[in-house]
Write an enzyme that holds these catalytic residues in place. Structure first.
Site, PDB file in Angstrom:
ATOM      1  CG  HIS A  84     -53.078 -14.538 -56.629  1.00  8.45           C
ATOM      2  ND1 HIS A  84     -53.805 -15.703 -56.705  1.00  8.45           N
ATOM      3  CD2 HIS A  84     -52.240 -14.560 -57.697  1.00  8.45           C
ATOM      4  CE1 HIS A  84     -53.420 -16.399 -57.771  1.00  8.45           C
ATOM      5  NE2 HIS A  84     -52.474 -15.711 -58.402  1.00  8.45           N
ATOM      6  CD  GLU A  85     -50.039 -11.664 -59.016  1.00  6.51           C
ATOM      7  OE1 GLU A  85     -49.026 -12.327 -59.272  1.00  6.51           O
ATOM      8  OE2 GLU A  85     -51.129 -11.860 -59.594  1.00  6.51           O
TER       9      GLU A  85
ATOM     10  CG  HIS B  56     -47.372 -16.458 -57.829  1.00  5.58           C
ATOM     11  ND1 HIS B  56     -47.772 -17.726 -58.187  1.00  5.58           N
ATOM     12  CD2 HIS B  56     -48.290 -15.618 -58.339  1.00  5.58           C
ATOM     13  CE1 HIS B  56     -48.890 -17.626 -58.886  1.00  5.58           C
ATOM     14  NE2 HIS B  56     -49.234 -16.369 -58.989  1.00  5.58           N
TER      15      HIS B  56
END
Ligand SMILES: *[C@@H]1O[C@H](CO)[C@@H](O)[C@H](O)[C@H]1NC(C)=O
Ligand SMILES: *[C@@H]1O[C@H](CO)[C@@H](O)[C@H](O)[C@H]1NC(C)=O
Ligand SMILES: *[C@@H]1O[C@H](CO)[C@@H](O)[C@H](O)[C@H]1NC(C)=O
Ligand SMILES: *[C@@H]1O[C@H](CO)[C@@H](O)[C@H](O)[C@H]1NC(C)=O
Ligand SMILES: *[C@@H]1O[C@H](CO)[C@@H](O)[C@H](O)[C@H]1NC(C)=O
Ligand SMILES: *[C@@H]1O[C@H](CO)[C@@H](O)[C@H](O)[C@H]1NC(C)=O
Ligand SMILES: *[C@@H]1O[C@H](CO)[C@@H](O)[C@H](O)[C@H]1NC(C)=O
Length: 797
Positions: free
Chosen positions: A551-552, A555
């Site tokens: 998820h990170e 970004h």
């Protein structure tokens, strides 16, 4: 101290993480809406020949795509000034050129005046256009003409307050509002109230000034951005004294002729603040689809926990028009070179989301196509400890390849950061020695009160290093490469900017129960901070949950691909910011999913909570996950994470429709390239097809999950800066058109329509910070599906 409960445990780029003492990393991201910035697909052919451009071979193109983009932009906007940005590129896989154009007015950049022109075979296939369309203001000569109010102030304040009120009234287990520990949404709303000089503003609401001194802008911005209210109040109390300490040094800008300065001694910064006069647009008070230009100081503000790109009005000292948070870091440091040997890691292998899903195993190997030097090597010049030298393609021994025996390499620098510091270069990393076996004990607490993740710190760092490198490699293979702005110290002469591996902090002490990622423009390191979860009993380490790391890292992916590698301001807030969260959940879920369909929760292991950290788990079942486009209207759907989960849910539906048609591949990694550089089809791609001239067309993933992986990423490259859900949907549909000739059009539309994002879905009255009234549409565009035009299971009206 207020109790921290799970709905506030949000994974974030721009979020507050919940700090050591229940405190918060404050982060601001908001800005105006751009009524004209949507993805346009020209209904008629726009060919280079129609601009009278001459055919000339240009890096494999018949026409120079930049020349075509320039002609096209001229045709849209007459004689207006603009520049073609350096981070424009041609995608190696699809052959689509992504050309980024920035508007210039009065010699100053319009920071949100962007056109992304997508070009293929000498044709403009789509573009987004947020250029300012009104008259050219007379600036510099007569700044006083710029005073027209650009917002209806009273309306703004009222709307903001009512948002705040409705947010505070939200049931659903929200932490009650506490001004000392505001949640992410609270903090942003309060900051907006301040920035629009609404009644609760701590700042004086002065008269408009001529041209605000940039040091005043910087200091006023800091009052809004200061880590907490106390600091802000202290700044205000000693305003004059702080102002006196600031020094302003004029600088030159290479790309713009407008005045630029560096401001030193701004409190709470970690370096000088850069300021340049520029323009930013805000909606026209009366005319729909029109904007007005605001003269602003474009500030770049480095702080301990944030790196802001902020736009402060240059005519009203207190007005913050928009702001995006991304962080950049300086480096200096010292890794240890060692001997090269095939490294082995004892980790939860790729596809095992977390320790509840499987045991660790000894794995080795990296993708040679994505990481030609492996994960532990880079030319000496590219390693930060000699950062003063520019990286170059090594030709001789002057720049030897360095082999490292720690978790230090070309894609990822992973280390502990128990003290939560900004410095990272000298932090501890496991050293596997010449044997290169990264094998450390996992010693989870056996009881409810266990707080021991630091007892297996080396394992955590190893796992983080492994997962982050795998993500680098898989995203690379689907097209997040050097040119499109990926994260590598050394780019092997393949374009883009290097010096930007991801700095990965394991067990970062600056927070708990969260994680974050900061994405500066291409050429500056990304930074991922992973936290321990102390709401879980026993405590758990987010580093061990692959979904959070994915998820990170995503970004970084979506920020670099949307609006071009050098523009980190395209996914700051609203639907665009929300999708920035959603893509991460989508890829995390896609990567863990198996051929047997299952619903998945996000962050469920780290938080030790079956439902995970979102409102709903991702599911094809409308009862389990009822999110549709209109869900964004509901209270509690103001923040980017809630918006993101709706987007991720929609993509999950779309992906599973493709899986139904094309089947499932257990392996998401494409086959590695042959020695001559050709990627074999294997069982991964459909048989290659060729043009009449014998040129191989881009390979098409055979299966539904790999195809969805590809189309979603291709869509990011096509969509405009600050995309809406509609733009991102249309970009994915165009990506399919480009890759397969549009064979999945029907399935894709069915997927989007199933959750309300059909062709007639609408948003009325959206505000700069979100909101508005949405209409779901469950229909399909006419004639798009051969047989049956009715979606199978849209909700009953
Ligand atoms: C504004 O743009 C929207 C969407 O492009 C369009 O439907 C509408 O007619 C436009 N309004 C005006 C006044 O031009
Ligand atoms: C891990 O291995 C142990 C012992 O072989 C086994 O009992 C357990 O079920 C495994 N755990 C998972 C999550 O697969
Ligand atoms: C690192 O490894 C590469 C190839 O594996 C080798 O060519 C190179 O000489 C090594 N570098 C050093 C400094 O030992
Ligand atoms: C972790 O690794 C470092 C470097 O290899 C080593 O000095 C340290 O003793 C290790 N810690 C543990 C707990 O094994
Ligand atoms: C719980 O486990 C920790 C180590 O993980 C240990 O230090 C502690 O004594 C244990 N507590 C109880 C009540 O067993
Ligand atoms: C959807 O979920 C609900 C609630 O868990 C369940 O009762 C229902 O059977 C599910 N529907 C399908 C088609 O699986
Ligand atoms: C690359 O090598 C493969 C296998 O040897 C061969 O089939 C293919 O034609 C080669 N491609 C090129 C472009 O030379």
């Amino acid at each position: 101290m207020i109790p921290l409960i799970a709905t506030t445990l949000l994974l974030a780029t721009s979020a507050l993480s919940l700090g050591n003492h229940g405190g918060a990393r404050k982060s601001l991201s908001f800005g105006p809406k751009h009524p004209t910035a949507k993805l346009n697909v020209p209904s008629e052919q726009v060919h280079a020949a129609s601009f009278g451009l001459e055919k000339r071979a240009h890096c494999g193109h018949d026409y120079d795509p930049k020349e075509l983009a320039a002609s096209f932009v001229q045709s849209l906007h007459g004689g207006g000034e603009f520049r073609i940005r350096e981070d424009s590129y041609t995608d190696a896989r699809t052959g689509v050129s992504h050309i980024y154009v920035r508007q210039i007015v009065n010699g100053a950049e319009v920071m949100d005046g962007d056109i992304n022109v997508n070009i293929r075979d000498g044709q403009v296939i789509s573009y987004g256009d947020s250029f300012y369309r009104g008259d050219t203001p007379t600036y510099a000569m007569d700044p006083s003409s710029l005073f027209e109010p650009t917002h209806d102030q009273a309306h703004h304040c009222e709307a903001l307050s009512s948002h705040l009120t409705s947010f505070l009234a939200t049931p659903s287990g929200q932490v009650p509002f506490n001004p000392d520990h505001p949640t992410e949404e609270d903090a942003e709303l309060l900051a907006m109230l301040h920035s629009h000089n609404c009644p609760s503003s701590p700042l004086d609401d002065g008269e408009p000034e001529l041209l605000v001194d940039p040091s005043v802008s910087a200091l006023n911005f800091m009052m809004l951005a200061a880590p907490d209210a106390e600091v802000s109040a202290a700044l205000k109390a000693n305003y004059g004294a702080h102002l006196e300490l600031l020094t302003v040094i004029p600088t030159e800008s290479l790309i713009s002729t407008s005045p630029a300065v560096e401001i030193h001694n701004v409190p709470h910064t970690t370096g000088s603040v850069k300021a340049q006069l520029a323009y930013v647009q805000t909606p026209h008070p009366e005319e729909e689809n029109m904007t007005v230009l605001n003269l602003v100081w474009h500030l770049t503000v480095p702080m301990e926990d944030n790196a802001y790109e902020a736009f402060m009005s240059a005519t009203r000292a207190n007005r913050l028009i928009s702001v995006v948070d991304w962080v950049s870091d300086a480096y200096v440091p010292i890794p240890k070179p060692g001997k090269e040997k095939n490294p082995v890691y004892n980790v939860w292998a790729w596809g095992v989301n977390d320790p509840s899903e499987g045991n660790r195993s000894l794995v080795s190997g990296y993708d040679k196509t994505a990481s030609p030097a492996g994960w532990h090597a880079m030319p000496s010049s590219a390693s930060p400890y000699s950062a003063d030298k520019k990286p170059k393609v090594p030709e001789d021994d002057e720049d030897p390849i360095m082999n490292f025996t720690t978790t230090w390499g070309n894609n990822v620098f992973a280390h502990e950061n128990l003290d939560g510091r900004n410095e990272w270069e000298f932090n501890q990393r496991p050293d596997a020695g010449s044997e290169m076996i990264f094998d450390y004990n996992y010693l989870p607490a056996k009881n409810f009160t266990g707080t021991n993740p630091r007892e297996y710190l080396n394992l955590s760092i190893t796992q983080l290093f492994y997962t982050a490198n795998m993500i680098h490699d898989i995203y690379y293979r689907y097209g997040f490469d050097e040119k499109s702005g990926n994260f590598q110290q050394f780019n092997f002469g393949k374009g883009g900017k290097g010096n930007d591996a991801v700095i990965c902090n394991a067990q970062d002490g600056s927070g708990y129960n969260n994680a974050n990622f900061m994405t500066p423009p291409d050429g500056q390191n990304g930074k991922m901070r992973m936290y321990v979860w102390n709401t879980a009993k026993p405590w758990r380490d987010g580093d061990l949950e692959a979904g959070i790391v994915i998820h990170e890292y995503s970004h970084g992916l979506s920020t670099r691909l949307t609006g071009g590698p050098a523009n980190s301001g395209c996914l700051g807030w609203g639907e665009a910011g929300g999708m920035g969260e959603g893509w991460g959940d989508f890829y995390a879920t896609t990567i863990r999913s198996t051929s047997t369909y299952q619903d998945y929760a996000m962050g469920s292991w780290a938080a030790n909570r079956p439902q995970g950290i979102r409102n709903f788990i991702y599911s094809l079942n409308m009862t389990v996950n009822p999110s549709t486009y209109k869900t964004l209207d509901e209270p509690g759907y103001w923040g980017v994470h809630a918006i993101g989960e709706v987007w991720a849910q929609i993509l999950w539906i779309v992906e599973n429709r493709l899986i139904k048609v094309h089947g499932f591949n257990d392996n998401l990694f494409p086959p590695e390239a042959l020695p001559n550089g050709t990627i074999p089809e294997g069982d991964f791609y459909r048989p290659a097809t060729y043009t009449k001239k014998g040129k191989r067309l881009p390979l098409i993933p055979k299966h539904g999950n790999t195809l969805a992986f590809q189309l979603v990423m291709d869509g990011m490259k096509l969509q405009p800066c600050r995309p809406s859900f509609f733009d991102a949907r249309d970009a994915i549909i165009q990506a399919d058109e480009i890759l397969t000739g549009g064979e999945n059009k029907c399935e894709l539309w069915k997927g989007f329509s199933e959750r309300g994002l059909g062709p007639d879905a609408m948003l009325k009255g959206g505000t700069p910070w979100g909101g508005g009234v949405r209409t779901d549409d469950y229909t399909l565009p006419e004639g798009i599906c051969d047989v049956d035009d009715t979606p199978e299971n849209g909700p009953e009206e």
